[in-house]
Scaffold this active site. Structure first.
Site, PDB file in Angstrom:
ATOM      1  N   GLY A  12       0.842  -1.216   0.000  1.00 40.10           N
ATOM      2  CA  GLY A  12       0.000   0.000   0.000  1.00 40.10           C
ATOM      3  C   GLY A  12       0.862   1.244   0.000  1.00 40.10           C
ATOM      4  O   GLY A  12       0.629   2.194  -0.763  1.00 40.10           O
ATOM      5  N   ASN A  96      -2.598 -10.621  -1.979  1.00 32.60           N
ATOM      6  CA  ASN A  96      -2.171 -11.972  -2.340  1.00 32.60           C
ATOM      7  C   ASN A  96      -3.355 -12.924  -2.326  1.00 32.60           C
ATOM      8  O   ASN A  96      -4.331 -12.694  -1.623  1.00 32.60           O
ATOM      9  CB  ASN A  96      -1.167 -12.487  -1.292  1.00 32.60           C
ATOM     10  CG  ASN A  96       0.244 -12.097  -1.636  1.00 32.60           C
ATOM     11  OD1 ASN A  96       0.555 -11.764  -2.775  1.00 32.60           O
ATOM     12  ND2 ASN A  96       1.122 -12.140  -0.644  1.00 32.60           N
ATOM     13  N   LYS A 178       0.130 -16.610 -10.294  1.00 35.39           N
ATOM     14  CA  LYS A 178       0.844 -16.130  -9.109  1.00 35.39           C
ATOM     15  C   LYS A 178       0.462 -16.979  -7.895  1.00 35.39           C
ATOM     16  O   LYS A 178       1.310 -17.359  -7.095  1.00 35.39           O
ATOM     17  CB  LYS A 178       0.552 -14.642  -8.853  1.00 35.39           C
ATOM     18  CG  LYS A 178       1.288 -14.106  -7.644  1.00 35.39           C
ATOM     19  CD  LYS A 178       1.575 -12.629  -7.723  1.00 35.39           C
ATOM     20  CE  LYS A 178       2.586 -12.145  -6.693  1.00 35.39           C
ATOM     21  NZ  LYS A 178       2.104 -12.127  -5.327  1.00 35.39           N
ATOM     22  N   ASN A 182       2.960 -18.995  -5.416  1.00 40.45           N
ATOM     23  CA  ASN A 182       2.910 -18.724  -3.968  1.00 40.45           C
ATOM     24  C   ASN A 182       2.515 -19.969  -3.175  1.00 40.45           C
ATOM     25  O   ASN A 182       2.969 -20.159  -2.041  1.00 40.45           O
ATOM     26  CB  ASN A 182       1.915 -17.595  -3.656  1.00 40.45           C
ATOM     27  CG  ASN A 182       2.434 -16.229  -4.047  1.00 40.45           C
ATOM     28  OD1 ASN A 182       1.702 -15.417  -4.573  1.00 40.45           O
ATOM     29  ND2 ASN A 182       3.695 -15.960  -3.812  1.00 40.45           N
TER      30      ASN A 182
HETATM   31  O1  KPL Z   1       5.180 -13.282  -3.723  1.00 42.83           O
HETATM   32  C1  KPL Z   1       6.012 -13.739  -2.990  1.00 42.83           C
HETATM   33  C2  KPL Z   1       5.723 -13.675  -1.537  1.00 42.83           C
HETATM   34  O2  KPL Z   1       6.647 -13.707  -0.734  1.00 42.83           O
HETATM   35  O3  KPL Z   1       4.529 -13.558  -1.195  1.00 42.83           O
HETATM   36  C3  KPL Z   1       7.241 -14.408  -3.548  1.00 42.83           C
HETATM   37  C4  KPL Z   1       7.123 -14.446  -5.053  1.00 42.83           C
HETATM   38  C5  KPL Z   1       7.353 -15.816  -3.027  1.00 42.83           C
HETATM   39  C6  KPL Z   1       8.479 -13.612  -3.269  1.00 42.83           C
HETATM   40  O4  KPL Z   1       8.924 -13.688  -1.973  1.00 42.83           O
END
Ligand code: KPL
Length: 292
Positions: A12, A96, A178, A182
């Site tokens: 952010g 994420n 992604k 992850n």
């Molecule tokens: O996106 C990531 C995370 O830590 O959440 C990675 C790609 C694993 C990089 O650290």
């Protein structure tokens, strides 16, 4: 443009600093309401410090949700309750994992543009109002539902302020990619308290391959185009490119914070259960992390 960012964490603050540097007004929202105008600092990639000021919240033209995945839905509920979201205000989810978009889509007016985004920028919080820009990376965006009238201006805003931004007609494709990476790197590094680069060691090969195979079977059943061998290579490439990083999940575990595993591996497991697919390696990882 008047941009409201919900969640003044590492990502952010990084995006806030880059929007402010490009001449936009940035204000922050916290879990309970607006965060007063303040001075923030960005430690740039060349080591120099950029000081910038957030503004007090005024009727936002764009809202970006940069909270943890498990806070995203309540962040939207708070903004709706506090009348910060008109039906025309685009809402961009930049967290994420996957999952909150389904509940949030149902809460917004049908015409409200709901945009999903995923960032490969690296940022590390050094103090409450200071972050370090640790890595450059692309930002993927695309419209999930609602009016497409602002698609071009949103992409232009991101492209001019952040750079390396890509608009996708099928935005769930890059978000799933992604999530898959992850789902392998984050829980393994968090479980074993290792840096990303350590996953390239021989002792992880079998577990990495099994996790990739299970994840790809689920992704393919959800119409995501990816092969296990490709995912395995991408995981190794990301782990090597971010070798000295402590993944976000490892950082959460060591700080005693809740992790986002329910929105990464948990999302995969939920899809597997819905589709009648087995995923014992991902289930074991979730159990190891939630029991520890
Ligand atoms: O996106 C990531 C995370 O830590 O959440 C990675 C790609 C694993 C990089 O650290």
């Amino acid at each position: 443009m008047n941009i409201l960012i919900s969640g003044a964490g590492a990502i952010g603050q990084l995006y806030g600093a880059l929007f402010a540097a490009a001449g936009h007004q940035v204000s922050f929202y916290g879990a309970n309401g607006p965060i007063a105008a303040a001075e923030y600092q960005l430690q740039q990639r060349d080591g120099t410090l950029l000081s910038w000021h957030s503004s007090d919240v005024q009727q936002p033209q764009i809202v970006i949700i940069c909270t943890k995945a498990y806070q995203a839905e309540s962040a939207v509920i708070t903004l709706l309750a506090q009348q910060q979201l008109s039906p025309q205000t685009p809402v961009i989810l930049l967290h994420n994992g996957l999952g909150p978009h389904e509940a949030i889509a149902a809460r917004l007016a049908a015409k409200t543009p709901l945009i999903l985004a995923s960032s490969r920028q690296g940022a590390l919080r050094m103090a409450s109002k200071q972050v370090k820009h640790t890595g450059l990376g692309a930002t993927d965006l695309g419209l999930l539902q609602g009016s497409s009238a602002m698609n071009e201006s949103i992409l232009a805003l991101f492209q001019q302020s952040i750079g390396d931004c890509h608009w996708h007609q099928q935005v769930l494709q890059p978000l799933w990619h992604k999530l898959l990476i992850n789902s392998v790197i984050n829980p393994l590094t968090a479980r074993d308290r290792v840096t990303n680069g350590e996953l390239c060691g021989h002792q992880y090969q079998t577990e990495l391959k099994q996790l990739c195979a299970e994840a790809c079977q689920i992704a393919q059943a959800c119409h995501i185009d990816i092969q296990p061998e490709t995912l395995f290579q991408q995981v190794l490439n990301v782990a090597a490119a971010t070798a000295s990083n402590r993944s976000s999940m490892l950082q959460d575990v060591t700080a005693g914070r809740m992790t986002e595993i329910d929105y990464i591996n948990g999302y995969l497991i939920k899809q597997a259960q819905r589709l009648g697919l087995a995923c014992p390696a991902h289930q074991a990882l979730v159990a190891q992390l939630t029991d520890s």
